[in-house]
Write a protein that holds these residues in place. Structure first.
Motif, PDB file in Angstrom:
ATOM      1  N   PRO A 122       0.825  -1.009   0.006  1.00 24.16           N
ATOM      2  CA  PRO A 122      -0.018   0.194  -0.002  1.00 24.16           C
ATOM      3  C   PRO A 122       0.965   1.347   0.025  1.00 24.16           C
ATOM      4  O   PRO A 122       1.921   1.464   0.912  1.00 24.16           O
ATOM      5  CB  PRO A 122      -0.863  -0.052   1.243  1.00 24.16           C
TER       6      PRO A 122
ATOM      7  N   LYS B  55      -6.222   2.595   2.679  1.00 23.28           N
ATOM      8  CA  LYS B  55      -5.822   2.715   1.269  1.00 23.28           C
ATOM      9  C   LYS B  55      -6.249   1.420   0.490  1.00 23.28           C
ATOM     10  O   LYS B  55      -6.988   1.426  -0.561  1.00 23.28           O
ATOM     11  CB  LYS B  55      -4.443   2.834   1.129  1.00 23.28           C
ATOM     12  N   GLN B  56      -5.901   0.338   1.192  1.00 23.22           N
ATOM     13  CA  GLN B  56      -6.518  -0.880   0.411  1.00 23.22           C
ATOM     14  C   GLN B  56      -7.798  -1.052   0.381  1.00 23.22           C
ATOM     15  O   GLN B  56      -8.381  -1.431  -0.831  1.00 23.22           O
ATOM     16  CB  GLN B  56      -5.701  -2.055   1.307  1.00 23.22           C
TER      17      GLN B  56
ATOM     18  N   LEU C  86      -9.135   1.362  -2.399  1.00 20.57           N
ATOM     19  CA  LEU C  86      -8.704   0.716  -3.640  1.00 20.57           C
ATOM     20  C   LEU C  86      -9.597  -0.435  -4.261  1.00 20.57           C
ATOM     21  O   LEU C  86     -10.121  -0.341  -5.338  1.00 20.57           O
ATOM     22  CB  LEU C  86      -7.153   0.295  -3.683  1.00 20.57           C
TER      23      LEU C  86
ATOM     24  N   VAL D 126      -5.922   9.955   1.661  1.00 24.26           N
ATOM     25  CA  VAL D 126      -5.857   8.594   1.403  1.00 24.26           C
ATOM     26  C   VAL D 126      -6.244   8.441  -0.118  1.00 24.26           C
ATOM     27  O   VAL D 126      -5.608   7.827  -1.048  1.00 24.26           O
ATOM     28  CB  VAL D 126      -6.501   7.773   2.046  1.00 24.26           C
ATOM     29  N   GLN D 127      -7.405   9.153  -0.300  1.00 25.66           N
ATOM     30  CA  GLN D 127      -7.937   9.073  -1.686  1.00 25.66           C
ATOM     31  C   GLN D 127      -6.941   9.621  -2.824  1.00 25.66           C
ATOM     32  O   GLN D 127      -6.566   8.973  -3.912  1.00 25.66           O
ATOM     33  CB  GLN D 127      -9.061   9.798  -2.012  1.00 25.66           C
TER      34      GLN D 127
ATOM     35  N   ASP E  34      -3.870  10.114  -2.500  1.00 25.90           N
ATOM     36  CA  ASP E  34      -2.650   9.292  -2.444  1.00 25.90           C
ATOM     37  C   ASP E  34      -2.899   8.147  -3.333  1.00 25.90           C
ATOM     38  O   ASP E  34      -1.859   7.791  -4.487  1.00 25.90           O
ATOM     39  CB  ASP E  34      -2.234   8.734  -1.282  1.00 25.90           C
ATOM     40  N   VAL E  35      -3.836   7.277  -3.274  1.00 28.39           N
ATOM     41  CA  VAL E  35      -3.860   6.002  -3.971  1.00 28.39           C
ATOM     42  C   VAL E  35      -4.040   6.574  -5.587  1.00 28.39           C
ATOM     43  O   VAL E  35      -3.723   5.931  -6.380  1.00 28.39           O
ATOM     44  CB  VAL E  35      -5.135   5.364  -3.496  1.00 28.39           C
TER      45      VAL E  35
ATOM     46  N   SER F  43       2.572   4.500   0.173  1.00 29.54           N
ATOM     47  CA  SER F  43       2.744   5.808   0.822  1.00 29.54           C
ATOM     48  C   SER F  43       4.075   6.533   0.245  1.00 29.54           C
ATOM     49  O   SER F  43       5.163   6.084   0.186  1.00 29.54           O
ATOM     50  CB  SER F  43       3.402   5.402   2.501  1.00 29.54           C
TER      51      SER F  43
ATOM     52  N   SER G  58       3.079  10.972   7.627  1.00 25.45           N
ATOM     53  CA  SER G  58       2.057  10.221   7.895  1.00 25.45           C
ATOM     54  C   SER G  58       1.548  10.284   9.297  1.00 25.45           C
ATOM     55  O   SER G  58       2.185   9.648  10.270  1.00 25.45           O
ATOM     56  CB  SER G  58       2.150   8.985   7.519  1.00 25.45           C
TER      57      SER G  58
ATOM     58  N   SER H  63      -4.077   3.949   8.085  1.00 28.43           N
ATOM     59  CA  SER H  63      -4.187   4.654   6.644  1.00 28.43           C
ATOM     60  C   SER H  63      -3.994   3.659   5.369  1.00 28.43           C
ATOM     61  O   SER H  63      -4.604   3.618   4.580  1.00 28.43           O
ATOM     62  CB  SER H  63      -2.891   5.596   6.651  1.00 28.43           C
ATOM     63  N   GLU H  64      -3.125   2.678   5.857  1.00 30.32           N
ATOM     64  CA  GLU H  64      -2.802   1.653   4.871  1.00 30.32           C
ATOM     65  C   GLU H  64      -3.872   0.616   4.532  1.00 30.32           C
ATOM     66  O   GLU H  64      -4.274   0.501   3.269  1.00 30.32           O
ATOM     67  CB  GLU H  64      -1.482   0.735   5.336  1.00 30.32           C
TER      68      GLU H  64
END
Lengths: 392, 196
Positions: A359, B14-15, B18, B173-174, B176-177, A361, B3, B10-11
């Motif tokens: 993921p 993100k997953q 996605l 997050v959005q 970023d991804v 960063s 972060s 956050s990770e």
């Protein structure tokens, strides 16, 4: 003798007063009368026992009466003081009213004493009784109107003022008397003036204490209301400021700004920039991908490859993998690195697996819009995008 | 990017985002055979918005407002798609979201009109009063922020700041991804072009 008797009586009365606020005014008066009569008896006895010149004897007697009066006065004030010194329960039980009664009573007594002094005879019981009745009545009224305590207090203040004026009158009388009477009585008078002075002081204290207690009481009442309100307000403000702090942490470049307006400005700008970025990125994706299911296909292939993703010969820890992918992303503008060459062989799977399974960063410069723009400038995509946009 | 959010959270966000986004895109692509670039852009954006909103599981006001807005924007067809999409994304909570969303749509529309009228009035009154400048500034900015944060018009100040906090984190997050995906897609496009 009288001087010896005075503190004794004071003590006795004080003890009675400190015994409880429940002692009625009548009781107090009775005890006082008893004491007075005793005192007179003792005095007479003393006179009889101690042969003194008639003149001085008389004056002594006179002085004794004065003294007893003054002593009584002092005792009363002691009583009042004791009552006033009594904390809240007394106040709550309508002590204010009682005190009003007491003060009225005091003024009445003083009037009586004035009469007594002029007559110079033992205390008039009837007048005292009347005074006591009045006091009881007024005290009852005070108890009844405990809700109207404020008004009562103003009354008490008035009464105190009256009392003060009366005391002044009394002082004058004493002075006149002292002119007439001999040295002995003069001394007594001095002491009496001193006692009255102390009494007046006590009175002042009382009058000071009244608004004080009133103030505290009222403040407690109002304070409760304002306190809860202000507490709620404070809690709310604390919540806001706490969250603003978090926001300050979250929003870059918001650390240095003090003041709510500036911080809100920064937050607004940041939210707007993020929203614009979302717009922009979605546009970018729309331009890049001729079809929408572009990603989806990759996703499917990725799903098929999930089993293999663990066996992918990348460096063990996900963080390192991430770093690698980041390196790839950062270096894209310039040249095709070895890893990208690897991606060329099996392009989408690897890249997407990287983005998904590790993921992403992204380092700080990468997130900056400026660096993004730079990157875009590197890429020929922008021209393409513009062409497409013009065509539309 | 520093972060501030806990890494794990956050990770995982993100997953989740996605996954949901890609599912949403799938549905969009199924329903639309031929799309203009703007349509595609809207589809991508909406699916991304719904995805990021659905990561919050309708816990926050802004996420609910986003869902409602998107459901209201695109008419019944899109609503159906969203419904299906939401069903795909989250079977348990989807129904409540859908049923909520319709109500919220109506409410939000009505409320938005009302609030707009109120805001206009209050602005004029504030200007007329000319009270303390600082307070005015803060009020003004709060109003702007309320407009920015989805569903912010109905919030009070405390919840507004709370929601803004959450919204910013989600947006980060959005973005970023999406940026990563865009970069990846870019590379792929470039490589494809190169290979051609």
């Amino acid at each position: 003798m009288n001087r010896g008797g005075l503190p004794e009586m004071l003590h006795c009365l004080h003890a009675a007063a400190s015994e409880g606020a429940d002692i009625s005014v009548l009781d107090r008066q009775r005890s006082r009368h008893k004491w007075q009569q005793d005192q007179l008896l003792i005095q007479q006895h003393h006179q009889q026992n101690q042969p003194l010149p008639y003149f001085s004897d008389n004056s002594d007697q006179l002085g004794g009466v004065f003294m007893s009066l003054n002593g009584d006065h002092g005792g009363l004030h002691e009583l009042l003081l004791g009552g006033a010194m009594k904390p809240d329960p007394g106040l709550e039980n309508g002590w204010g009213g009682d005190l009003v009664g007491g003060l009225n009573y005091a003024s009445e007594l003083e009037k009586n004493y004035a009469i007594q002094r002029t007559v110079s005879c033992p205390p008039d019981v009837a007048a005292a009784k009347i005074a006591a009745q009045e006091a009881a009545l007024s005290s009852a009224a005070g108890r009844e109107s405990s809700k109207k305590r404020k008004a009562d207090k103003t009354q008490t203040l008035k009464v105190i003022a009256e009392e003060k004026t009366e005391e002044k009158k009394m002082k004058e009388c004493f002075e006149e008397d002292s002119k007439i009477t001999e040295q002995n009585s003069n001394n007594n008078n001095k002491s009496s003036t001193i006692t009255t002075a102390t009494n007046s002081k006590d009175n002042n204290n009382n009058s000071k204490e009244f608004p004080k207690t009133d103030y505290i009481h009222v403040r407690a009442r109002r304070g409760q209301a304002t306190d809860s309100h202000s507490l709620a307000e404070r809690v709310r403000r604390e919540k806001i400021s706490e969250r603003m702090k978090y926001l300050q942490d979250l929003v870059p470049g918001c650390d240095k700004i003090t003041g709510k307006a500036g911080m809100l400005d920064e937050i607004i700008n940041y939210v707007q920039s993020l929203q614009r970025q979302v717009e922009f990125l979605s546009m970018k994706l729309a331009v890049i991908n001729p079809r929408l299911d572009f990603d989806v296909e990759n996703y499917h292939t990725k799903q098929n490859f999930t089993g293999c993703s663990s066996s992918v010969p990348t460096i063990g820890t996900p963080s390192e993998m991430m770093d690698q992918s980041l390196l790839q992303f950062n270096s894209l503008g310039q040249e095709v690195s070895g890893s990208i060459l690897e991606m060329l062989v099996n392009p989408m799977d690897v890249s997407l697996r990287r983005t998904i399974s590790a993921p992403v960063s992204v380092p700080h410069p990468f997130l900056d819009s400026s660096s993004l723009n730079q990157q875009i400038q590197h890429v020929t995509w922008e021209d393409e995008f513009q062409n497409i946009y013009n065509m539309e | 990017m520093k972060s501030r959010m806990p890494e794990n959270r956050s990770e995982s966000m993100k997953q989740e985002f996605l996954k949901k986004w890609i599912k949403g895109l799938q549905i969009y692509s199924k329903n639309s055979n031929k799309m203009t670039i703007l349509d595609r852009k809207n589809a991508i954006k909406q699916s991304a918005d719904v995805a990021i909103a659905s990561t919050r599981n309708a816990e926050t006001q802004w996420s609910r407002a986003v869902m409602a807005r998107i459901a209201s924007k695109n008419e019944t067809v899109v609503e159906k798609i969203l419904g299906r999409k939401v069903l795909l994304v989250d079977k348990n909570k989807s129904r409540s979201i859908i049923t909520c969303s319709k109500k919220i749509v109506r409410r939000s529309i009505v409320n938005a009109h009302r609030k707009k009228a109120r805001v206009v009035r209050s602005i004029s009154s504030v200007v007329e009063d000319g009270s303390i400048i600082a307070k005015k500034m803060v009020k003004k900015r709060t109003r702007v922020l309320k407009r920015l944060v989805p569903g912010g018009e109905q919030m009070d100040e405390v919840s507004l700041i709370k929601e803004t906090l959450d919204y910013i984190a989600s947006l980060q997050v959005q973005v970023d991804v999406m940026r990563n995906i865009a970069a990846a897609a870019e590379i792929l496009g470039r490589t494809e072009r190169l290979s051609f």
